[in-house]
Design a protein around this motif. Structure first.
Motif, short mmCIF file in Angstrom:
data_model
loop_
_atom_site.label_atom_id
_atom_site.label_comp_id
_atom_site.label_asym_id
_atom_site.label_seq_id
_atom_site.Cartn_x
_atom_site.Cartn_y
_atom_site.Cartn_z
N THR A 1 55.91 72.03 55.64
CA THR A 1 56.99 71.08 55.92
C THR A 1 57.81 70.83 54.67
OG1 THR A 1 55.65 70.01 57.63
CG2 THR A 1 57.51 68.77 56.76
N GLN A 2 57.17 70.66 53.54
CA GLN A 2 57.90 70.46 52.29
C GLN A 2 58.77 71.66 51.97
OE1 GLN A 2 57.41 72.14 49.17
NE2 GLN A 2 58.88 70.81 48.07
N LEU A 3 58.23 72.85 52.18
CA LEU A 3 59.00 74.06 51.91
C LEU A 3 60.21 74.16 52.84
CD1 LEU A 3 59.32 76.82 50.52
CD2 LEU A 3 57.80 77.78 52.28
N GLY A 4 60.00 73.87 54.14
CA GLY A 4 61.10 73.98 55.09
C GLY A 4 62.20 72.97 54.83
N VAL A 5 61.84 71.72 54.60
CA VAL A 5 62.85 70.68 54.39
C VAL A 5 63.58 70.89 53.07
CG1 VAL A 5 63.21 68.20 54.09
CG2 VAL A 5 61.63 69.04 55.84
N SER A 6 62.86 71.25 52.03
CA SER A 6 63.51 71.46 50.72
C SER A 6 64.33 72.73 50.68
CB SER A 6 62.45 71.49 49.61
OG SER A 6 61.56 72.57 49.81
N SER A 7 64.16 73.62 51.67
CA SER A 7 64.92 74.87 51.69
C SER A 7 66.13 74.83 52.62
CB SER A 7 63.99 76.02 52.12
OG SER A 7 62.92 76.16 51.23
N VAL A 8 66.49 73.66 53.14
CA VAL A 8 67.67 73.55 54.00
C VAL A 8 68.91 73.92 53.18
CG1 VAL A 8 69.12 71.97 55.34
CG2 VAL A 8 66.62 71.77 55.42
N PRO A 9 69.77 74.82 53.68
CA PRO A 9 70.95 75.24 52.91
C PRO A 9 71.84 74.05 52.53
CG PRO A 9 70.61 76.67 54.80
CD PRO A 9 69.65 75.53 54.95
N LYS A 10 72.34 74.08 51.31
CA LYS A 10 73.18 72.99 50.83
C LYS A 10 74.44 72.80 51.66
CE LYS A 10 71.66 72.78 46.03
NZ LYS A 10 72.07 72.85 44.59
N PRO A 11 75.12 73.89 52.17
CA PRO A 11 76.32 73.67 53.00
C PRO A 11 76.04 72.80 54.23
CG PRO A 11 76.24 75.94 52.27
CD PRO A 11 74.96 75.31 51.85
N LEU A 12 74.83 72.96 54.83
CA LEU A 12 74.48 72.11 55.98
C LEU A 12 74.37 70.65 55.56
CD1 LEU A 12 71.81 74.20 57.95
CD2 LEU A 12 74.18 73.70 58.60
N LEU A 13 73.73 70.42 54.41
CA LEU A 13 73.59 69.04 53.94
C LEU A 13 74.95 68.44 53.60
CD1 LEU A 13 70.49 69.52 51.57
CD2 LEU A 13 70.52 68.57 53.88
N GLU A 14 75.81 69.23 52.98
CA GLU A 14 77.14 68.73 52.63
C GLU A 14 77.97 68.44 53.87
OE1 GLU A 14 78.60 71.80 50.12
OE2 GLU A 14 77.41 71.17 48.35
N ALA A 15 77.83 69.30 54.91
CA ALA A 15 78.56 69.07 56.15
C ALA A 15 78.10 67.77 56.81
CB ALA A 15 78.36 70.25 57.11
#
Length: 617
Positions: A511-525
């Protein structure tokens, strides 16, 4: 004539004297040869003496006493922990030389085939007056449970359970025979198999709560001093007369006594007493001494017994055994700096033991609540699965496989696997294992996913958590089985808690790996659209991390399933029990069947829960 007769008579007397002298010289020569043969060094192969220990404290004690004597005589004893049936099988192959724990008549069934084929010899009886049968605490005896025929009347209070020791043990076999034949009405009972210490932990728990309990007991053992117990009458047909009155014998592999006659003389001299064994066992169990140290201290305190045992015995290099000091033959071990460091041992083990005792004494209500919750979940799910007709349950599992994977081949495979399991007679054990794995996996995910999310958002928290996760994954599972066994007693609870501890790091890490690996463009959007932190988590991070989290679910299930054999050692039941029983009784067929069923079940669960491939939702 007279002179000639006198000379002839004199010559006859002289001849008879010469013949007597020659005969005396021959006798002395023969006696000297025997003495030389008796004191001649044994072959070099005899220096290594291979002993078997069945894992029971009394056998550990006698084996430790013999090992200490052999070390003092210049031999190098090597002890291997083996079940009784495995011991006899390995002695037949010549890989074990001596076994001191042949309890008779209980082990007649195990020993007889090896006596018949001549691969085993009985050296002598080394202990008389032992006992081996079912027992209860004194307060349960006073309440009316005094005979095998009384057990059924107390069935509900006993939870229809009888506590034995390791699976495959001959005493357990006798209890299973009673249950399978419904003797004394015990058909509704079940045997909880674990180990000597596991069974004693459960008895201690029952005595502390003043609850009735029936268990396999024997004497000599400190349990007879630790608990006020009573042996049950009525078991003569199974365990023998006089409360399973037993004699313990020393066995050796065929040919060993002639190959190593000096060790053979020691084995023929070796006779133990109930009191002596109990004293050494008390030092091991209650004063926490190592077996070798306890045995050495007891031998030093009883020089008269040592003298009797060493009568006619020499050292390995043919010196008189009486000249051997109490420390002869011991390896010096660490010296200098190593010895100084070792003599200032940090009390890590003692501190943990005291901590567990403190927690056990002050957290009883908490542990009882946890036990009731866990036991209720697992037992309730097992009963629910058993209540569903087997064809309907197989159909439901096949339908679930179709909903998850949309694969006709997988559906057919699932149906074939569960029909095969039913055909092999492991259906009930499989349902128990499925319940344990399901509850353990759900608990691991409920705890692991939130911790993984927090670890992904708090790098410092994850940095502190990482060594704990490493410890949980690398620490031998038997280590944390011990405190859970002490705190929660035998049964499914310590098995499930140990399984959760072992499987929990997988969902946290994934879970830590998956959440921390979310692409930055998605987070910025998401931030650009004004999403709150909670919306970011549910709408952006978790959907993006879903494949990795599902992979953690699959790993969690596989790790939980890998613990079924370990959990069986603390009475959790399931498919691990036939595996351990087969190992302890050298039943290759049973072991392969149960192991193959576990593998098939693992394949089914893996195929149903693995993340979807590329392009699939």
């Amino acid at each position: 004539m007279i002179a000639s007769s006198t000379i002839s008579s004199a010559w006859g007397v002289i001849r008879r004297c010469l013949e007597a002298a020659a005969l005396a010289l021959l006798c002395l020569a023969a006696l000297n040869g025997v003495t030389r043969a008796a004191t001649a060094p044994e072959p070099a192969a005899c220096r290594n003496v291979r002993l078997a220990d069945a894992g029971w404290t009394d056998v550990t004690v006698t084996t430790a006493l013999l090992s200490e004597l052999l070390r003092r005589l210049g031999y190098e004893p090597h002890t291997t922990l083996l079940s009784v049936p495995v011991t006899f099988a390995v002695m037949k192959t010549g890989n074990i030389d001596v076994f001191l724990g042949n309890w008779m008549p209980a082990q007649t069934r195990d020993r007889q085939p090896y006596l018949d084929d001549g691969s085993l010899v009985v050296v002598r009886e080394n202990l008389a007056g032992a006992k081996y049968t079912l027992a209860v605490p004194a307060y349960t005896y006073a309440a009316g449970l005094r005979d095998f025929a009384d057990i059924l009347r107390f069935g509900q209070q006993l939870n229809y359970a009888i506590y034995g020791i390791e699976p495959g043990n001959d005493g357990n076999h006798h209890i299973l025979t009673l249950i399978q034949s419904n003797a004394y009405g015990l058909g509704a009972f079940h045997l909880i198999e674990s180990s000597e210490q596991g069974m004693l932990a459960q008895v201690e728990r029952a005595v502390r709560e003043h609850a009735p309990v029936v268990f396999l007991a024997w004497d000599p053992h400190p349990m007879n001093l630790r608990f006020e117990l009573r042996y049950l009458s009525g078991g003569e047909a199974v365990f023998g007369r006089n409360f399973g009155g037993a004699s313990v014998y020393t066995d050796a592999r065929a040919g060993y006594l002639s190959e190593c006659p000096n060790v053979g003389r020691l084995l023929r001299n070796l006779v133990f007493s109930v009191k002596g064994e109990s004293e050494v066992m008390d030092a091991i169990l209650n004063r926490h001494r190592l077996p070798a140290v306890a045995a050495s201290d007891w031998l030093n305190a009883h020089p008269d017994v040592v003298t009797t045992w060493l009568t006619g015995v020499s050292t390995f290099d043919a010196r008189a055994a009486s000249a051997v000091s109490s420390t002869a033959g011991r390896r010096s071990g660490a010296t200098g700096f190593e010895a100084w460091v070792g003599s200032h041992k940090l009390p890590v083990g003692d501190a943990v033991a005291r901590l567990i005792e403190y927690v056990k004494a002050h957290g009883r209500l908490l542990f009882e609540a946890i036990s009731m919750t866990v036991r209720g979940c697992v037992d309730g799910l097992t009963e629910l699965l058993r209540a569903v007709p087997s064809p309907l349950l197989i159909g439901a599992l096949a339908a679930l496989a179709w909903l998850l994977r949309r694969s006709v081949a997988l559906v057919a495979f699932v149906i074939a696997v569960f029909l095969f399991i039913m055909n092999q007679g492991y259906w009930d054990a499989t349902l128990e294992t499925l319940s344990l794995v399901t509850v353990a996996s759900v608990a691991s995910m409920v705890i692991g996913v939130p911790l993984g999310i927090v670890a992904a958002h708090r790098p410092r928290f994850f940095a502190a958590l990482r060594p704990v996760l490493d410890l949980m994954q690398t620490l031998p599972t038997f280590v944390y089985l011990i405190p859970t066994l002490v705190l929660f007693g035998l049964g499914v609870v310590p098995g499930l808690i140990s399984t959760v501890v072992f499987a929990l790091p997988a969902p946290i890490r994934m879970t830590q790996l998956g959440v921390s690996s979310v692409p930055k463009p998605l987070l910025e959007a998401g931030q650009a659209f004004g999403a709150t932190p909670l919306q970011m988590l549910w709408k952006v991070e978790l959907p993006s991390a879903a494949p990795t989290i599902v992979a953690g679910v699959t790993q969690c299930i596989m790790l939980s399933l890998s613990m079924v054999v370990i959990a069986a050692l603390v009475g959790a039941g399931g498919l691990g029990v036939p595996v351990v029983r087969a190992l302890n009784t050298v039943q290759v067929g049973m072991g392969f069947e149960a192991g193959f069923v576990i593998v098939l079940l693992a394949i089914v669960l893996d195929r149903m829960t693995r993340p979807p491939g590329p392009g699939k939702s």
